[in-house]
Design a protein around this motif. Structure first.
Motif, PDB file in Angstrom:
ATOM      1  N   PHE A  52      -6.671  23.041  18.707  1.00 43.50           N
ATOM      2  CA  PHE A  52      -6.522  21.802  19.480  1.00 43.50           C
ATOM      3  C   PHE A  52      -7.424  20.706  18.932  1.00 43.50           C
ATOM      4  O   PHE A  52      -7.010  19.544  18.800  1.00 43.50           O
ATOM      5  N   LEU A  53      -8.659  21.044  18.637  1.00 47.07           N
ATOM      6  CA  LEU A  53      -9.610  20.041  18.148  1.00 47.07           C
ATOM      7  C   LEU A  53      -9.205  19.519  16.775  1.00 47.07           C
ATOM      8  O   LEU A  53      -9.168  18.298  16.548  1.00 47.07           O
ATOM      9  N   VAL A  54      -8.901  20.414  15.849  1.00 47.19           N
ATOM     10  CA  VAL A  54      -8.602  19.996  14.485  1.00 47.19           C
ATOM     11  C   VAL A  54      -7.258  19.267  14.410  1.00 47.19           C
ATOM     12  O   VAL A  54      -7.129  18.238  13.736  1.00 47.19           O
ATOM     13  N   ALA A  55      -6.265  19.771  15.122  1.00 47.47           N
ATOM     14  CA  ALA A  55      -4.941  19.128  15.095  1.00 47.47           C
ATOM     15  C   ALA A  55      -4.989  17.735  15.709  1.00 47.47           C
ATOM     16  O   ALA A  55      -4.336  16.800  15.220  1.00 47.47           O
ATOM     17  N   ASN A  56      -5.768  17.572  16.762  1.00 46.96           N
ATOM     18  CA  ASN A  56      -5.885  16.247  17.376  1.00 46.96           C
ATOM     19  C   ASN A  56      -6.727  15.302  16.534  1.00 46.96           C
ATOM     20  O   ASN A  56      -6.456  14.093  16.489  1.00 46.96           O
ATOM     21  N   THR A  57      -7.733  15.831  15.847  1.00 43.23           N
ATOM     22  CA  THR A  57      -8.487  15.010  14.901  1.00 43.23           C
ATOM     23  C   THR A  57      -7.557  14.502  13.802  1.00 43.23           C
ATOM     24  O   THR A  57      -7.582  13.314  13.428  1.00 43.23           O
ATOM     25  N   HIS A  58      -6.715  15.389  13.310  1.00 47.02           N
ATOM     26  CA  HIS A  58      -5.736  15.022  12.290  1.00 47.02           C
ATOM     27  C   HIS A  58      -4.802  13.935  12.808  1.00 47.02           C
ATOM     28  O   HIS A  58      -4.554  12.922  12.118  1.00 47.02           O
ATOM     29  N   ALA A  59      -4.303  14.101  14.022  1.00 51.45           N
ATOM     30  CA  ALA A  59      -3.354  13.132  14.580  1.00 51.45           C
ATOM     31  C   ALA A  59      -4.006  11.779  14.822  1.00 51.45           C
ATOM     32  O   ALA A  59      -3.350  10.733  14.700  1.00 51.45           O
ATOM     33  N   GLY A  60      -5.287  11.778  15.165  1.00 53.04           N
ATOM     34  CA  GLY A  60      -5.956  10.523  15.507  1.00 53.04           C
ATOM     35  C   GLY A  60      -6.505   9.760  14.327  1.00 53.04           C
ATOM     36  O   GLY A  60      -6.647   8.528  14.389  1.00 53.04           O
ATOM     37  N   ILE A  61      -6.828  10.462  13.240  1.00 53.43           N
ATOM     38  CA  ILE A  61      -7.534   9.828  12.141  1.00 53.43           C
ATOM     39  C   ILE A  61      -6.706   9.731  10.859  1.00 53.43           C
ATOM     40  O   ILE A  61      -6.633   8.675  10.223  1.00 53.43           O
ATOM     41  N   SER A  62      -6.078  10.825  10.452  1.00 55.61           N
ATOM     42  CA  SER A  62      -5.441  10.880   9.129  1.00 55.61           C
ATOM     43  C   SER A  62      -4.403   9.787   8.871  1.00 55.61           C
ATOM     44  O   SER A  62      -4.368   9.218   7.770  1.00 55.61           O
ATOM     45  N   PRO A  63      -3.542   9.446   9.844  1.00 56.72           N
ATOM     46  CA  PRO A  63      -2.534   8.428   9.535  1.00 56.72           C
ATOM     47  C   PRO A  63      -3.096   7.018   9.381  1.00 56.72           C
ATOM     48  O   PRO A  63      -2.391   6.126   8.915  1.00 56.72           O
ATOM     49  N   HIS A  64      -4.358   6.811   9.789  1.00 51.62           N
ATOM     50  CA  HIS A  64      -4.867   5.451   9.946  1.00 51.62           C
ATOM     51  C   HIS A  64      -6.103   5.100   9.128  1.00 51.62           C
ATOM     52  O   HIS A  64      -6.311   3.921   8.836  1.00 51.62           O
ATOM     53  N   PHE A  65      -6.942   6.073   8.796  1.00 46.60           N
ATOM     54  CA  PHE A  65      -8.298   5.754   8.372  1.00 46.60           C
ATOM     55  C   PHE A  65      -8.346   4.922   7.092  1.00 46.60           C
ATOM     56  O   PHE A  65      -9.125   3.968   6.986  1.00 46.60           O
ATOM     57  N   VAL A  66      -7.531   5.258   6.107  1.00 45.01           N
ATOM     58  CA  VAL A  66      -7.501   4.481   4.870  1.00 45.01           C
ATOM     59  C   VAL A  66      -7.134   3.031   5.167  1.00 45.01           C
ATOM     60  O   VAL A  66      -7.753   2.088   4.651  1.00 45.01           O
ATOM     61  N   ARG A  67      -6.132   2.834   5.999  1.00 42.96           N
ATOM     62  CA  ARG A  67      -5.715   1.469   6.343  1.00 42.96           C
ATOM     63  C   ARG A  67      -6.817   0.725   7.091  1.00 42.96           C
ATOM     64  O   ARG A  67      -7.081  -0.456   6.827  1.00 42.96           O
ATOM     65  N   TRP A  68      -7.477   1.410   8.049  1.00 38.15           N
ATOM     66  CA  TRP A  68      -8.568   0.763   8.793  1.00 38.15           C
ATOM     67  C   TRP A  68      -9.632   0.229   7.842  1.00 38.15           C
ATOM     68  O   TRP A  68     -10.068  -0.911   7.957  1.00 38.15           O
ATOM     69  N   LEU A  69     -10.057   1.062   6.909  1.00 40.04           N
ATOM     70  CA  LEU A  69     -11.111   0.648   5.982  1.00 40.04           C
ATOM     71  C   LEU A  69     -10.625  -0.465   5.054  1.00 40.04           C
ATOM     72  O   LEU A  69     -11.325  -1.464   4.858  1.00 40.04           O
ATOM     73  N   ALA A  70      -9.449  -0.281   4.477  1.00 41.26           N
ATOM     74  CA  ALA A  70      -8.950  -1.255   3.501  1.00 41.26           C
ATOM     75  C   ALA A  70      -8.772  -2.629   4.131  1.00 41.26           C
ATOM     76  O   ALA A  70      -9.140  -3.660   3.532  1.00 41.26           O
ATOM     77  N   GLN A  71      -8.220  -2.672   5.350  1.00 38.66           N
ATOM     78  CA  GLN A  71      -8.020  -3.958   6.018  1.00 38.66           C
ATOM     79  C   GLN A  71      -9.344  -4.625   6.343  1.00 38.66           C
ATOM     80  O   GLN A  71      -9.486  -5.848   6.210  1.00 38.66           O
ATOM     81  N   THR A  72     -10.320  -3.846   6.747  1.00 37.68           N
ATOM     82  CA  THR A  72     -11.619  -4.425   7.089  1.00 37.68           C
ATOM     83  C   THR A  72     -12.323  -4.946   5.842  1.00 37.68           C
ATOM     84  O   THR A  72     -12.931  -6.024   5.863  1.00 37.68           O
ATOM     85  N   ILE A  73     -12.243  -4.198   4.753  1.00 32.91           N
ATOM     86  CA  ILE A  73     -12.822  -4.657   3.490  1.00 32.91           C
ATOM     87  C   ILE A  73     -12.234  -6.012   3.096  1.00 32.91           C
ATOM     88  O   ILE A  73     -12.944  -6.918   2.645  1.00 32.91           O
ATOM     89  N   ALA A  74     -10.930  -6.170   3.272  1.00 31.11           N
ATOM     90  CA  ALA A  74     -10.261  -7.419   2.899  1.00 31.11           C
ATOM     91  C   ALA A  74     -10.648  -8.579   3.809  1.00 31.11           C
ATOM     92  O   ALA A  74     -10.662  -9.734   3.367  1.00 31.11           O
ATOM     93  N   ARG A  75     -11.013  -8.276   5.060  1.00 31.11           N
ATOM     94  CA  ARG A  75     -11.249  -9.333   6.043  1.00 31.11           C
ATOM     95  C   ARG A  75     -12.715  -9.712   6.218  1.00 31.11           C
ATOM     96  O   ARG A  75     -13.015 -10.820   6.679  1.00 31.11           O
ATOM     97  N   ILE A  76     -13.627  -8.815   5.864  1.00 32.58           N
ATOM     98  CA  ILE A  76     -15.030  -9.050   6.188  1.00 32.58           C
ATOM     99  C   ILE A  76     -15.616 -10.135   5.276  1.00 32.58           C
ATOM    100  O   ILE A  76     -15.251 -10.239   4.095  1.00 32.58           O
ATOM    101  N   ASP A  77     -16.533 -10.941   5.807  1.00 33.85           N
ATOM    102  CA  ASP A  77     -17.054 -12.082   5.055  1.00 33.85           C
ATOM    103  C   ASP A  77     -18.311 -11.762   4.250  1.00 33.85           C
ATOM    104  O   ASP A  77     -18.811 -12.601   3.516  1.00 33.85           O
ATOM    105  N   ASP A  78     -18.824 -10.542   4.373  1.00 31.16           N
ATOM    106  CA  ASP A  78     -20.055 -10.157   3.691  1.00 31.16           C
ATOM    107  C   ASP A  78     -19.707  -9.088   2.656  1.00 31.16           C
ATOM    108  O   ASP A  78     -19.338  -7.965   3.008  1.00 31.16           O
ATOM    109  N   ARG A  79     -19.824  -9.427   1.379  1.00 33.12           N
ATOM    110  CA  ARG A  79     -19.437  -8.506   0.319  1.00 33.12           C
ATOM    111  C   ARG A  79     -20.322  -7.258   0.294  1.00 33.12           C
ATOM    112  O   ARG A  79     -19.911  -6.212  -0.206  1.00 33.12           O
ATOM    113  N   ARG A  80     -21.537  -7.358   0.803  1.00 29.91           N
ATOM    114  CA  ARG A  80     -22.409  -6.177   0.860  1.00 29.91           C
ATOM    115  C   ARG A  80     -21.837  -5.152   1.827  1.00 29.91           C
ATOM    116  O   ARG A  80     -21.823  -3.946   1.547  1.00 29.91           O
TER     117      ARG A  80
END
Length: 251
Positions: A52-80
């Protein structure tokens, strides 16, 4: 006292604590005290609950995490800040080795647990993970990208603590194929590094103004979403009495 409970997050608030205090606040919270992990520790290894824990972690994170990071990198105003997040994105994508992409390794972990998947479970057994994905997406796609920065800061701290709890349970058994455990093996080490990056990210946030307020908003909301994720998994995986004995945000 919870340092966030007595403050209202407002853009114009000049009394807001520096973002480095986010790290102090959430590093002090004990994820292992959640009823899910207390019950797991106090009983024989329960690989059904682990599924239950691992399958739900997979469902909550795997489809999204790369996109979350990539979009934030593109939008953030501080290159650091973008640089630190790009380092985590590179880790997530296997540092150029497609065989080490983390979402694929987590797929393998879920598959390795398939023998303990509950065949008689009713309702949506992945509801906690899907809800976590929805709530986190709202933060990472918020109008102010610093909400995503705050969300990432606490998510990595939480992940370090949760992975440690999960690893402790896995080390009590020998039924799961070692090949299936590559994701956990990597994450138990890597999340310590990423949690340290949270301190570096927090130190780069301005000490006043809209970006600080947004960082606090994202951190508070993300931790609440993660704690409620554990509540949801516990409600599915544990006997009713244990699942109802919820903690209070890991304080």
């Amino acid at each position: 006292m919870n340092v966030t409970s007595a403050i209202e997050i407002r853009t114009e608030d000049t009394t807001l604590l520096p973002a480095t205090r986010i790290v102090d606040e959430y590093e002090a919270r004990d994820v292992s005290a959640h009823p899910l992990f207390v019950s797991l520790r106090e009983n024989p290894v329960d690989l059904r609950a682990i599924w239950f824990l691992v399958a739900n972690t997979h469902a909550g994170i795997s489809p999204h995490f790369v996109r979350w990071l990539a979009q934030t990198i593109a939008r953030i105003d501080d290159r650091r800040i973008a640089s630190l997040m790009a380092k985590q994105l590179n880790d997530e994508l296997g540092n150029g080795d497609c065989k080490k992409i983390h979402s694929d390794l987590l797929d393998r972990f879920v598959t390795g647990l398939d023998g303990w998947r509950p065949r008689d479970a009713r309702g949506d057994v992945l509801r906690p993970g899907k809800r976590l994905g929805e709530r986190s997406t709202a933060l990472f796609e918020a109008e102010d990208p610093y909400e995503a920065v705050g969300a990432l800061i606490v998510a990595e701290i939480f992940a370090k603590k949760m992975d440690r709890c999960l690893g402790d349970e896995i080390r009590r058994q020998s039924a799961i194929s070692p090949d299936a455990l590559a994701w956990l093996t990597i994450h138990e080490v890597l999340e310590v590094d990423h949690a340290e990056d949270s301190g570096a990210l927090a130190a780069l946030v301005k000490e006043r103004g809209p970006s600080l307020a947004a960082t606090w908003r994202g951190a508070i909301a993300q931790w609440a979403a993660l704690w409620e994720f554990l509540d949801g998994v516990a409600a599915l995986a544990l006997p009713r009495k244990a699942a109802q004995a919820h903690g209070h945000g890991g304080e």
